[in-house]
Design an enzyme around this catalytic site. Sequence first.
Site: not given
Length: 363
Positions: A24, A26, A102, A185, A233, A304, A326-327
């Site tokens: 996930p 955002c 998520q 969070y 997570r 990464l 991800g990235r």
Amino acid sequence: METMLFTPMQLGPLTIPNRISVPPMCMYSAKSGVVQLFHKMHYGHLAASGAGLVCIEAMAVTPDGRITDSDLGLWSDECEQGLRELIALMREIEPGCKVIVQLNHAGRKGSVTRPWDAPQRAVEPMDGGWRVRAPSPVPFAPGYPTPRVFDFKECGELALAFGDAAARAVRAGVDGIEIHMAHGYLIHQFLSPLSNQRIDEYGGALDNRMRFAREVMNAVKSAVPETTAVGLRVSATDWEPEGWTLEDTVRLVKLAKSQGLHFVDVSTGGNTPDAKIPVGPGYQVPFASRVKEETGMPTFTVGLIRDAWQAETLLREGAADVIDIGRGMIDDPHWGWHAASALHVKEVPGLVVPPQYLRGLSY
């Protein structure tokens, strides 16, 4: 060559066709919590990326659980309908790709501007924000508001809100749920002694600090059918003295396993603004490896990881069961295709690619 990256993986009731997962991320592009055209374009691309699993970004379980006012949510019929349309689109593009979502509450890190609206700052209620709530009256960072504390009754009610959102997600068509307990969070705020200074049943000893997480897990599991995979997570460490630790994480994941959860996605940090984190390729892998070894829970790793050979090696070494890209996926939405080519795979049963795109494969 035969690879592990393109072999199936069982996550409880869910079989994913390969070990590439899009975690996930955002996008901060929603309106009143509802999916927009951008999300359909973005997740449509990811469904066709070759990944076996795509996790839709954090969806807030209540309006005040958002990070920004542009976050996705899952608290209303309109939010549910938007998610249903998004998942239907992803399945039309590539039925083989599994889709999970998520669920999150931002707690004291909510009501802020989007990351690119630099400098990121808190948004006051008079300017369109909201009063943030948290386990304890401890601001996230200088300049952030002091949160209002959840009372005992509100803690239970909020756990049920996670269950309600999970039920909406299942009606919308997801294959699974990921409960966000990481990155500073709300659930992470309950877990860490740096952000939880309560003296009631939700604070103090580790078992008490895990109480809210346990209630959320129970609420989600009770709200979804047995055919729905449920995972968590985690941030395996706060990277801070006296904070949440890897040993604490192992106990949390063992608890999750005993509650019937099916997988864990291991990240780190996020609960304090100035933690010294040695960011680099694969820097979070050792934490995932330790969690996998000590709990036996199917484990995702992230951090990464960009190279197909790196991902394949991590799987062969047993460091994790699934690799989050991800990235790398944002940079290359066909990462899965290119990974197959880099690994010199001639036929890849586990690579999910729409038939319209098969002629574009380079191997």
